[in-house]
Design a protein around this motif. Sequence first.
Motif, PDB file in Angstrom:
ATOM      1  N   PRO A   9       0.791  -1.239   0.000  1.00 23.59           N
ATOM      2  CA  PRO A   9       0.000   0.000   0.000  1.00 23.59           C
ATOM      3  C   PRO A   9       0.822   1.287   0.000  1.00 23.59           C
ATOM      4  O   PRO A   9       0.299   2.361  -0.299  1.00 23.59           O
ATOM      5  CB  PRO A   9      -0.819  -0.110   1.287  1.00 23.59           C
ATOM      6  N   GLU A  10       2.096   1.204   0.358  1.00 26.26           N
ATOM      7  CA  GLU A  10       2.940   2.401   0.388  1.00 26.26           C
ATOM      8  C   GLU A  10       4.337   2.061  -0.118  1.00 26.26           C
ATOM      9  O   GLU A  10       4.719   0.887  -0.171  1.00 26.26           O
ATOM     10  CB  GLU A  10       2.999   2.975   1.801  1.00 26.26           C
ATOM     11  N   PRO A  11       5.120   3.060  -0.518  1.00 24.57           N
ATOM     12  CA  PRO A  11       6.462   2.799  -1.058  1.00 24.57           C
ATOM     13  C   PRO A  11       7.321   1.998  -0.082  1.00 24.57           C
ATOM     14  O   PRO A  11       7.174   2.117   1.135  1.00 24.57           O
ATOM     15  CB  PRO A  11       7.054   4.187  -1.269  1.00 24.57           C
ATOM     16  N   GLU A  22       7.433   2.061  -5.701  1.00 28.11           N
ATOM     17  CA  GLU A  22       6.084   2.568  -5.459  1.00 28.11           C
ATOM     18  C   GLU A  22       5.041   1.448  -5.590  1.00 28.11           C
ATOM     19  O   GLU A  22       5.275   0.460  -6.281  1.00 28.11           O
ATOM     20  CB  GLU A  22       5.757   3.678  -6.482  1.00 28.11           C
ATOM     21  N   PRO A  23       3.880   1.614  -4.936  1.00 31.07           N
ATOM     22  CA  PRO A  23       2.809   0.630  -5.104  1.00 31.07           C
ATOM     23  C   PRO A  23       2.449   0.444  -6.577  1.00 31.07           C
ATOM     24  O   PRO A  23       2.419   1.414  -7.334  1.00 31.07           O
ATOM     25  CB  PRO A  23       1.638   1.232  -4.327  1.00 31.07           C
TER      26      PRO A  23
END
Length: 73
Positions: A9-11, A22-23
């Motif tokens: 969900p997040e880097p 990145e996602p």
Amino acid sequence: MARVRYLGPEPVTVPELGRAVEPDEVIEVPDDRFAGYVCQPVNWEAVEEPRQQEEEAAPLPLRKAAAKPQKEG
């Protein structure tokens, strides 16, 4: 080189690449490291498998034993 997609969900920082991923980003990874990513299916999914693994998966042809020479006499 194989390719995998980051599902988190997040880097996340990937030390092997020396940068953040990145996602939903698709990255190339060395063929010999591919299994280290896809064994984490919550975080990574395979996009393109290593060619080497595909070749290894193909069955090898069977070898026939050489015939023994017959003794004369």
